[in-house]
Design an enzyme around this catalytic site. Structure first.
Site, short mmCIF file in Angstrom:
data_model
loop_
_atom_site.label_atom_id
_atom_site.label_comp_id
_atom_site.label_asym_id
_atom_site.label_seq_id
_atom_site.Cartn_x
_atom_site.Cartn_y
_atom_site.Cartn_z
N LEU A 185 52.32 -5.52 0.89
CA LEU A 185 52.69 -4.64 -0.22
C LEU A 185 51.93 -5.01 -1.49
O LEU A 185 52.07 -4.35 -2.52
CB LEU A 185 54.20 -4.74 -0.48
CG LEU A 185 55.11 -4.32 0.69
CD1 LEU A 185 56.58 -4.54 0.34
CD2 LEU A 185 54.87 -2.86 1.05
N THR B 240 47.54 -15.20 2.31
CA THR B 240 48.79 -15.14 3.05
C THR B 240 48.60 -15.70 4.45
O THR B 240 47.53 -16.22 4.80
CB THR B 240 49.40 -13.71 2.99
OG1 THR B 240 50.71 -13.76 3.54
CG2 THR B 240 48.56 -12.69 3.72
N LYS C 265 47.17 -20.15 4.25
CA LYS C 265 47.58 -20.83 3.01
C LYS C 265 47.26 -22.32 2.99
O LYS C 265 47.03 -22.89 1.94
CB LYS C 265 49.08 -20.64 2.78
CG LYS C 265 49.45 -19.24 2.36
CD LYS C 265 50.94 -19.15 2.06
CE LYS C 265 51.30 -17.74 1.66
NZ LYS C 265 52.70 -17.61 1.29
N ASP D 27 54.10 -19.12 -5.17
CA ASP D 27 55.33 -18.96 -4.36
C ASP D 27 56.47 -19.81 -4.93
O ASP D 27 57.64 -19.44 -4.84
CB ASP D 27 55.08 -19.37 -2.90
CG ASP D 27 54.34 -18.31 -2.11
OD1 ASP D 27 54.40 -17.12 -2.49
OD2 ASP D 27 53.71 -18.67 -1.10
N GLY E 241 54.22 -23.29 5.29
CA GLY E 241 53.78 -23.21 3.89
C GLY E 241 54.87 -22.71 2.96
O GLY E 241 55.04 -23.24 1.85
N ASN F 27 64.16 -27.07 11.36
CA ASN F 27 63.00 -26.34 11.88
C ASN F 27 62.94 -26.43 13.39
O ASN F 27 63.39 -27.42 13.99
CB ASN F 27 61.71 -26.94 11.29
CG ASN F 27 60.51 -26.05 11.54
OD1 ASN F 27 60.57 -24.84 11.28
ND2 ASN F 27 59.42 -26.60 12.06
N GLU G 252 59.47 -32.37 14.33
CA GLU G 252 58.49 -33.28 13.73
C GLU G 252 58.01 -32.72 12.38
O GLU G 252 57.72 -33.48 11.45
CB GLU G 252 57.26 -33.49 14.63
CG GLU G 252 57.54 -34.14 15.98
CD GLU G 252 58.15 -33.17 16.98
OE1 GLU G 252 57.61 -32.06 17.13
OE2 GLU G 252 59.18 -33.52 17.60
N ARG G 253 57.91 -31.40 12.29
CA ARG G 253 57.40 -30.80 11.05
C ARG G 253 58.43 -30.91 9.92
O ARG G 253 58.07 -31.13 8.77
CB ARG G 253 57.01 -29.33 11.27
CG ARG G 253 55.83 -29.16 12.22
CD ARG G 253 55.37 -27.73 12.24
NE ARG G 253 54.58 -27.38 11.09
CZ ARG G 253 54.35 -26.13 10.68
NH1 ARG G 253 54.87 -25.11 11.34
NH2 ARG G 253 53.62 -25.89 9.62
N LEU H 286 63.53 -15.24 2.93
CA LEU H 286 62.20 -14.97 2.36
C LEU H 286 61.53 -13.77 3.03
O LEU H 286 60.63 -13.16 2.47
CB LEU H 286 61.29 -16.20 2.49
CG LEU H 286 61.24 -17.15 1.29
CD1 LEU H 286 62.61 -17.66 0.93
CD2 LEU H 286 60.28 -18.30 1.53
#
Ligand code: NAP
Length: 288
Positions: free
Chosen positions: A26, A72, A76, A112, A140, A161, A165-166, A231
């Site tokens: 958008l 995007t 990122k 952001d 990100g 998550n 690990e992340r 989000l």
């Protein structure tokens, strides 16, 4: 800068967004409406850039004198090493969503963070300070959310998550971002954690594309005491937003954040205060 609304000439500056896919974006609607409203001689286009073309796209943008870019999914983080500099916030977050061409130097920023915080304040009076959060995601967007929460003094952030690990890695980094207590949540813990948080944030991509009917957390852990911030901004309402509202929670999707991060990028490129209401009308006119 010349003022020839709507007319493209040899002086017209180029702005754009790079992503893959990017067709749903958008951003061209918002930015072109703003540029026209302020009579600025620039246009904003969307460029579909596959990951293996990212380096060539950035070299091309530099060679062509592109004035600025939004960045995007999925670029990122990958773009970091391709730029000539980063502002402090983008370096801290480790992700760039805005590039500014400063006399031939491409400098990365992250709007952001401010977009998230400004949008949050529209539903949570006083913002993040002193509040407890459950954040789903570790990409990100989650990094920007957590950096913002730490900057504003959230008291506690639980990170959940799919790939644990992340979330562990993000948590470790976030502990250096301020006094906010950051902890990793596993799936069996979510129900209990929900009873002691104020705000639940979806910073995963669950709710769009193939996962349009899915939610990033079990929806029955949400209750009327929560503010739920998804989000993802379309299709509206997302499954998470619909369930949260049904439980009596205050719920907001990602459109306000989209608008606020765009306004902040616009200000970096143009040096002008963004016409936020013009930009809002441009995206509200789109169905979902
Ligand atoms: P990203 O870096 O690709 O990260 C994607 C995240 O979603 C990861 O945590 C990933 O988990 C998780 N995920 C993806 N598919 C999943 C699935 N099927 N089940 C569970 N988890 C899944 O993307 P991003 O840049 O962080 O963006 C995330 C979302 O935020 C996107 O929808 C984007 O449009 C949105 N966003 C909105 C705004 C706004 O202004 N409203 C701004 C920025 C981003 P793994 O680590 O396990 O892969």
């Amino acid at each position: 800068m010349r003022t020839i609304p709507g007319k493209i000439t040899a002086h017209t500056g180029l702005l754009g967004v790079i992503g893959y896919p990017v067709e749903h974006s958008l951003s061209p609607l918002m930015h072109n409406a703003a540029l026209q409203a302020q009579g600025l001689d620039m246009v904003y286009l969307a460029f579909s850039v596959q990951p293996f073309h990212l380096g060539a796209a950035i070299a091309g943008a530099r060679a062509l004198g592109v004035r600025g870019l939004n960045v995007t999914v999925p670029h990122k983080e990958a773009i970091l090493g391709l730029l000539d500099g980063l502002d402090d916030l983008a370096a801290r977050v480790g992700a760039v969503n805005t590039v500014v061409n400063e006399d031939g130097r491409l400098v990365g920023h992250n709007t952001d963070v401010v977009g998230f915080l400004e949008a949050l304040e529209t539903s949570v009076r006083g913002g993040a300070s002193g509040r407890r959060f459950l954040v789903a995601g570790a990409g990100g967007a989650a990094r920007a959310v957590v950096a913002g929460l730490c900057r504003e003094g959230a008291s506690q952030v639980w990170l959940y998550n799919r790939t644990e690990e992340r979330s562990q890695a993000l948590c470790r980094v976030a502990r250096g971002w301020g006094p906010t207590e950051c902890r990793v949540a596993s799936a069996p813990m979510l129900r209990e954690i929900a009873t002691c948080v104020d705000v639940i944030v979806n910073a995963t991509s669950v709710g769009m594309g193939e996962t349009v009917k899915s939610t990033p957390i079990p929806v029955d852990i949400v209750d009327s005491r929560h503010v739920v911030f998804d989000l993802v901004y379309g299709p509206r309402p997302t499954a998470l937003i619909a369930h949260a509202r049904a439980q009596g929670a205050v719920a907001m999707d990602g459109k306000e954040m989209l608008l606020r991060q765009a306004a902040s990028s616009y200000e970096l490129w143009t040096g002008r205060e963004a016409p936020v209401e013009v930009m809002r009308i441009a995206i509200e006119s789109v169905g979902s």
